[in-house]
Write an enzyme that holds these catalytic residues in place. Structure first.
Site, PDB file in Angstrom:
ATOM      1  N   ASN A  74     -83.947  26.880  54.485  1.00  0.00           N
ATOM      2  CA  ASN A  74     -83.672  25.553  55.027  1.00  0.00           C
ATOM      3  C   ASN A  74     -84.657  24.552  54.401  1.00  0.00           C
ATOM      4  OD1 ASN A  74     -83.910  23.242  56.727  1.00  0.00           O
ATOM      5  ND2 ASN A  74     -82.802  24.326  58.319  1.00  0.00           N
ATOM      6  N   HIS A 101     -87.402  20.117  55.559  1.00  0.00           N
ATOM      7  CA  HIS A 101     -88.731  19.510  55.634  1.00  0.00           C
ATOM      8  C   HIS A 101     -89.286  19.094  54.270  1.00  0.00           C
ATOM      9  CE1 HIS A 101     -88.535  19.717  59.833  1.00  0.00           C
ATOM     10  NE2 HIS A 101     -88.324  21.018  59.822  1.00  0.00           N
ATOM     11  N   HIS A 111     -79.834  20.507  57.587  1.00  0.00           N
ATOM     12  CA  HIS A 111     -79.378  19.952  58.863  1.00  0.00           C
ATOM     13  C   HIS A 111     -79.315  18.430  58.740  1.00  0.00           C
ATOM     14  CE1 HIS A 111     -80.079  19.904  63.541  1.00  0.00           C
ATOM     15  NE2 HIS A 111     -79.009  19.210  63.177  1.00  0.00           N
ATOM     16  N   ARG A 154     -79.133  15.543  60.623  1.00  0.00           N
ATOM     17  CA  ARG A 154     -79.252  15.156  62.028  1.00  0.00           C
ATOM     18  C   ARG A 154     -78.656  13.771  62.242  1.00  0.00           C
ATOM     19  NH1 ARG A 154     -82.993  18.464  65.257  1.00  0.00           N
ATOM     20  NH2 ARG A 154     -82.567  16.907  66.851  1.00  0.00           N
ATOM     21  N   ARG A 191     -83.387  11.951  60.335  1.00  0.00           N
ATOM     22  CA  ARG A 191     -84.855  11.931  60.245  1.00  0.00           C
ATOM     23  C   ARG A 191     -85.366  12.673  59.013  1.00  0.00           C
ATOM     24  NH1 ARG A 191     -86.217  15.698  65.419  1.00  0.00           N
ATOM     25  NH2 ARG A 191     -84.878  14.143  66.381  1.00  0.00           N
ATOM     26  N   GLU A 205     -75.910  22.490  58.711  1.00  0.00           N
ATOM     27  CA  GLU A 205     -76.108  22.522  60.164  1.00  0.00           C
ATOM     28  C   GLU A 205     -75.704  21.163  60.711  1.00  0.00           C
ATOM     29  OE1 GLU A 205     -79.874  25.623  60.212  1.00  0.00           O
ATOM     30  OE2 GLU A 205     -80.201  23.516  60.713  1.00  0.00           O
ATOM     31  N   THR A 234     -84.328  22.021  66.963  1.00  0.00           N
ATOM     32  CA  THR A 234     -83.230  22.500  67.799  1.00  0.00           C
ATOM     33  C   THR A 234     -83.800  23.513  68.796  1.00  0.00           C
ATOM     34  OG1 THR A 234     -81.907  22.265  65.817  1.00  0.00           O
ATOM     35  CG2 THR A 234     -80.857  23.329  67.687  1.00  0.00           C
ATOM     36  N   GLU A 279     -75.137  32.468  64.874  1.00  0.00           N
ATOM     37  CA  GLU A 279     -76.550  32.561  64.508  1.00  0.00           C
ATOM     38  C   GLU A 279     -77.336  32.657  65.808  1.00  0.00           C
ATOM     39  OE1 GLU A 279     -77.984  30.192  61.295  1.00  0.00           O
ATOM     40  OE2 GLU A 279     -80.007  30.078  62.149  1.00  0.00           O
ATOM     41  N   HIS A 287     -84.796  30.546  63.394  1.00  0.00           N
ATOM     42  CA  HIS A 287     -85.627  29.574  64.094  1.00  0.00           C
ATOM     43  C   HIS A 287     -87.005  30.164  64.373  1.00  0.00           C
ATOM     44  CE1 HIS A 287     -86.808  26.026  66.314  1.00  0.00           C
ATOM     45  NE2 HIS A 287     -85.732  25.466  65.825  1.00  0.00           N
TER      46      HIS A 287
HETATM   47  N1  PXP Z   1     -81.227  27.935  62.037  1.00  0.00           N
HETATM   48  C1  PXP Z   1     -80.828  26.825  62.705  1.00  0.00           C
HETATM   49  C2  PXP Z   1     -79.457  26.788  63.260  1.00  0.00           C
HETATM   50  C3  PXP Z   1     -81.691  25.719  62.845  1.00  0.00           C
HETATM   51  O1  PXP Z   1     -81.294  24.616  63.517  1.00  0.00           O
HETATM   52  C4  PXP Z   1     -82.956  25.769  62.228  1.00  0.00           C
HETATM   53  C5  PXP Z   1     -83.876  24.580  62.299  1.00  0.00           C
HETATM   54  O2  PXP Z   1     -83.272  23.492  61.690  1.00  0.00           O
HETATM   55  C6  PXP Z   1     -83.305  26.934  61.522  1.00  0.00           C
HETATM   56  C7  PXP Z   1     -82.432  28.005  61.465  1.00  0.00           C
HETATM   57  C8  PXP Z   1     -84.619  27.058  60.820  1.00  0.00           C
HETATM   58  O3  PXP Z   1     -85.665  27.069  61.757  1.00  0.00           O
HETATM   59  P1  PXP Z   1     -87.144  26.959  61.224  1.00  0.00           P
HETATM   60  O4  PXP Z   1     -87.260  25.655  60.516  1.00  0.00           O
HETATM   61  O5  PXP Z   1     -87.959  27.058  62.466  1.00  0.00           O
HETATM   62  O6  PXP Z   1     -87.357  28.131  60.298  1.00  0.00           O
END
Ligand code: PXP
Length: 254
Positions: free
Chosen positions: A11, A14, A47, A49, A53, A74, A105, A155, A198
């Site tokens: 992901n 960030h 994602h 959003r 952001r 996402e 999330t 998921e 997550h």
């Molecule tokens: N899976 C989903 C559905 C999420 O919303 C997120 C966070 O955006 C992640 C995985 C990744 O989580 P993390 O950034 O804590 O690794």
């Protein structure tokens, strides 16, 4: 490519968070996606959003156009996000709950409670050949709802487990891991493809990666944070290795 049947989705939200702190184009999420791909990622997750952001509409367009790996979008269950998904046709769409005030999330989607509003969305995405995933708590009620909605993938939210590890609470960690394990087995037996994610880090990924029914982990914040110290290539390679080692150790113990 994934080894041992466990895929890694990286992901890159960030990377955009850091870029947006100053505006401009650096660091570029597409470049991060390419580095993650070369380091062993099997997919890229982003994602979009509601408040934009981190990832922007232009990022989604660029990722859909410019990367070779499957893109997992996402998205909240809104008409706006559905329209964007149908425009860019990512490989997959993971429907997540979204509240503006939350930092990330923080819980799973209530697929059971929102069955009627989710149903047309799941159908529209599936009809466009976008693989639909529902981000849910590891709870049989939610897995049953995913089956009845016709979503092919779920998921499982690993956030509570990740917090228990940070808190050093061994009993709660074991209980929450068992809940994830049981949900993965139950969901797979009901025909769902199981993903998880997550809060996963080098310290907590192995027990989750060892669960044989899980096909994909999506990991973001920790990898991008770790990239500050060791580089993104190294962080993704190490995560990939830890996942593969945990999966093959579990397979040989079985
Ligand atoms: N899976 C989903 C559905 C999420 O919303 C997120 C966070 O955006 C992640 C995985 C990744 O989580 P993390 O950034 O804590 O690794």
């Amino acid at each position: 490519m994934s080894r041992g049947g466990l895929r890694l989705g990286v992901n890159i939200d960030h990377v955009a968070t850091i870029r947006n702190a100053r505006g401009g184009t650096h660091p570029d999420p597409v470049k991060a996606a390419r580095i993650a791909a070369a380091a062993g990622a099997d997919g890229i997750t982003a994602h979009l959003r509601e408040d934009r952001r981190h990832i922007t509409d232009a990022d989604i367009a660029a990722l859909a156009r410019d990367i070779d790996l499957p893109l997992n979008l996402e998205m909240a269950a809104t008409d706006e996000m559905l329209e964007i998904a149908l425009r860019h046709r990512p490989h997959a769409a993971c429907i997540v709950p979204e509240r503006r005030e939350e930092r990330t999330t923080e819980g799973g989607l209530d697929a059971a409670g929102q069955h009627n509003s989710l149903s047309p969305l799941v159908r529209a995405l599936g009809g466009a050949r976008i693989r639909v995933s529902l981000f849910i708590e590891p709870d049989p009620l939610q897995l049953d709802a995913a089956v009845s909605l016709g979503a092919p993938v779920v998921e499982l939210h690993t956030g509570a487990y990740a917090h228990a590890v940070i808190d050093g609470d061994a009993a709660r960690t074991a209980e929450l891991l068992e809940r994830i394990r049981a949900a993965a087995a139950y969901g797979a037996a009901r025909g769902l493809e199981i993903h998880a994610g997550h809060g996963l880090t080098f310290d907590n990924v192995a027990p989750v990666a060892a669960i044989g029914e899980i096909a994909e982990l999506n990991i973001g914040h920790f990898l991008i944070g770790e990239a500050i110290f060791s580089g993104l290539d190294s962080a993704v390679r190490r995560m990939r290795l830890m996942m593969d080692q945990a999966r093959s150790a579990a397979a040989s113990a079985a």
